[in-house]
Design an enzyme around this catalytic site. Structure first.
Site, PDB file in Angstrom:
ATOM      1  N   GLU A 134      -5.659  -2.373  -3.269  1.00 48.45           N
ATOM      2  CA  GLU A 134      -5.251  -0.968  -3.372  1.00 48.45           C
ATOM      3  C   GLU A 134      -5.458  -0.445  -4.794  1.00 48.45           C
ATOM      4  O   GLU A 134      -5.904   0.678  -5.001  1.00 48.45           O
ATOM      5  CB  GLU A 134      -3.774  -0.824  -2.991  1.00 48.45           C
ATOM      6  CG  GLU A 134      -3.537  -0.459  -1.550  1.00 48.45           C
ATOM      7  CD  GLU A 134      -4.292   0.781  -1.117  1.00 48.45           C
ATOM      8  OE1 GLU A 134      -4.253   1.789  -1.848  1.00 48.45           O
ATOM      9  OE2 GLU A 134      -4.927   0.746  -0.060  1.00 48.45           O
ATOM     10  N   CYS A 160       0.834  -1.192   0.000  1.00 44.09           N
ATOM     11  CA  CYS A 160       0.000   0.000   0.000  1.00 44.09           C
ATOM     12  C   CYS A 160       0.872   1.247   0.000  1.00 44.09           C
ATOM     13  O   CYS A 160       0.724   2.157  -0.817  1.00 44.09           O
ATOM     14  CB  CYS A 160      -0.890  -0.067   1.238  1.00 44.09           C
ATOM     15  SG  CYS A 160      -1.977   1.306   1.390  1.00 44.09           S
TER      16      CYS A 160
END
Ligand SMILES: *[C@@H]1O[C@H](CO)[C@@H](O)[C@H](O)[C@H]1NC(C)=O
Ligand SMILES: *[C@@H]1O[C@H](CO)[C@@H](O)[C@H](O)[C@H]1NC(C)=O
Length: 557
Positions: free
Chosen positions: A229, A156
């Site tokens: 993500e 992320c």
């Protein structure tokens, strides 16, 4: 990207799943953000999700700290958590510093929830394929969970750092009109990079004592986090009209789309002529045992290898010379298509002469069609290429025609590579001549030169409307593709042919990395009142380094 310790696991995973990140980069949200035209409501919706992410990180770190066995690790995780809590506290202030005011109420984004749910499930031991019945027992198992948690956070942070650096590379440092510059600067700052690195280093450290199986679990978690993500970027709602994905930016009821692609080194990872020579060598008799000559008598494998090696080095050498000789000494002032055509005519003579030499040498004589087909079926294509074409030919709305234009000597080789799932692709290439499924050594010549490729391209489009309603995309990587690349509405160069670049530069062609080209076009789209304006013969070609970029641009995620 820099930074991440060489050979470290976090870096390995990032590289392995890098193609996924491309789909975030080419998302409407990121393209609009990069071009500075993103409407501020969309931006605020996006950054307001930070709060949910940060809260989930803090919670996940809290759990991970408990799990960690080693004091040093505990401290490191605590520091990370402190950093997150601090960011949470100053989030509003930060957004104000970037030049915006957050709304009082923020909606929780579904894709953000998908990620935070996944992260918190991981951090509480709910990992697929792992059993932690009731309380987690041993300290060793606990350490493992700390590593799993970091594995779900690392991609992320890396993705944000990566995207912001890609965007920042396109920004003019003095551009004060770009309203998201401060935001992008902060994400691409050394401080942000250091935080991403810290997490990656810790992940590497926590994983040292894990088994192969456990490392595989981390790899899966990393991949899953990355996908979620990327989904978060791709699924950003209400982003205004964008230039990409191409198939969404145009309406199939108003436009037809034809995609053209080269084959050798564009689809494939090896050159088809080398492959055909290899088949000839592998299937030839070891030596001329009885000297008995029939009309299809073959050279021995030793002779074939020698002949092929002479032919191919002669080709390479003379090709270089030919390119040298057609390069003008002075760089063109502007795009010079006529001049390029003239120069490529000389290359055409060379290509034809080279093919005649191959025919005369007899290396293509005596090959069995079955062997060729088998080789075709096992042909390894460039990563992501097959998947892209599978999806585009499946697309109900677009009904895209796909044409493969190739200098390849043998259309059967190409067709058998597509037999299993892409048999709707139209193949335009040369053919080998057969007598009872055995090649005679002759080539049935159809596409030997840049001019003939262009001819085939034009023939396909004969009868198509010329009113901008029929869109064409050409994907190729060699000098032979240049004229078609330029003629298509969108010419995409894949691979790194230096002769193509040199010729292009001398004849005034601009090579623009696709992402940066899209960011610029997105800006123009706003200025030009909403029409995207892809047109052939603009003298601009777009470069990519993977099929994932092409996929993300044309189809999106
Ligand atoms: C969230 O996950 C669910 C279940 O996997 C999925 O159906 C949905 O499309 C996801 N939402 C977004 C916005 O990605
Ligand atoms: C697209 O192609 C079809 C079939 O060739 C044709 O009937 C149609 O008019 C074309 N549409 C446009 C917008 O050009």
């Amino acid at each position: 990207m820099g930074g991440v310790v060489d050979g470290g696991m976090a870096r390995r995973f990032w590289i392995k799943f890098r193609n996924e990140s491309v789909f975030a980069i080419y998302s409407p949200f990121v393209i609009c953000l990069a071009s500075g035209v993103l409407d501020s409501d969309s931006f605020l919706y996006f950054v307001s999700q930070d709060v949910h992410f940060l809260k989930a990180f803090a919670q996940a770190y809290e759990l991970a700290e408990e799990y960690a066995d080693d004091d040093e690790d505990k401290i490191a995780i605590r520091e990370l958590r402190k950093g997150v809590l601090k960011k949470l506290k100053v989030h509003d202030t930060l957004v104000r510093e970037w030049g915006f005011e957050l709304p009082k109420e923020s909606t929780l984004d579904n894709a953000a929830v998908n990620y935070t749910d996944f992260l918190l499930a991981t951090a509480s031991g709910k990992v697929e394929g792992e059993k932690f019945p009731g309380k987690i027992a041993t300290p060793f198992e606990k350490t493992k969970l700390a590593a799993y948690t970091l594995g779900a956070i690392a991609p992320c942070m890396r993705l944000y750092a990566f995207i912001s650096k890609e965007i920042q590379a396109l920004l003019d440092p003095d551009d004060s009109d770009h309203i998201y510059k401060k935001y992008i600067d902060s994400l691409s700052s050394q401080k942000f990079e250091a935080a991403a690195l810290q997490i990656e280093d810790l992940l590497d450290k926590l994983s040292i004592s894990l088994t192969g199986e456990e490392l595989e679990v981390i790899e899966k978690l990393y991949h899953q986090a990355m996908k979620l993500e990327v989904d978060f970027f791709s699924a950003q709602p209400n982003v205004q009209q964008t230039i990409a994905p191409f198939s969404r930016a145009h309406d199939p009821r108003e436009h037809n789309l034809t995609i053209f692609s080269d084959f050798d080194m564009t689809f494939t990872a090896i050159d088809s002529s080398a492959l055909l020579a290899e088949i000839a060598i592998m299937t030839a008799p070891k030596a001329d045992l009885n000297g008995c000559e029939t009309h299809l008598a073959r050279m021995s494998s030793v002779d074939l290898r020698t002949t092929w090696s002479i032919l191919s080095s002669q080709y390479t050498e003379e090709y270089e010379q030919c390119i040298e000789s057609i390069l003008p000494s002075e760089t063109a002032e502007g795009f010079n298509y006529e001049g390029l055509c003239k120069a490529l005519e000389q290359l055409s003579h060379f290509e034809k002469a080279a093919n005649s030499r191959v025919i005369q040498s007899g290396v293509l004589k005596g090959l069995n069609l079955e062997d060729i087909k088998r080789a075709g079926e096992h042909l390894i294509l460039q990563e992501g290429c097959r998947g892209f074409f599978q999806e585009i030919v499946k697309d109900e709305h677009w009904k895209t025609d796909v044409h493969v234009l190739s200098y390849c000597w043998c259309g059967d080789l190409i067709r058998s590579a597509f037999l299993s799932d892409l048999n709707v692709l139209n193949v335009h290439s040369n053919e080998l001549d057969y007598k009872e499924s055995i090649t005679t050594g002759e080539i049935i010549k159809k596409v030997e030169s840049p001019m003939e490729k262009l001819q085939a391209f034009n023939d396909v489009l004969k009868g198509c409307s010329n009113d901008g309603k029929h869109l064409t995309i050409y994907i190729g990587g060699s000098v032979g593709d240049l004229l078609c690349l330029l003629k298509a509405d969108v010419g995409i160069v894949i691979g790194s042919s230096s002769s193509l670049r040199r010729l292009g530069d001398q004849f005034g062609i601009s090579f623009v990395p696709l992402f940066s080209g899209l960011v610029k076009k997105q800006r123009e789209l706003k200025e030009g009142g909403g029409s995207s304006n892809w047109k052939g013969l603009s003298g601009i070609l777009y470069t990519v380094s993977s099929w994932a970029e092409i996929h993300a641009f044309i189809l999106g995620s």
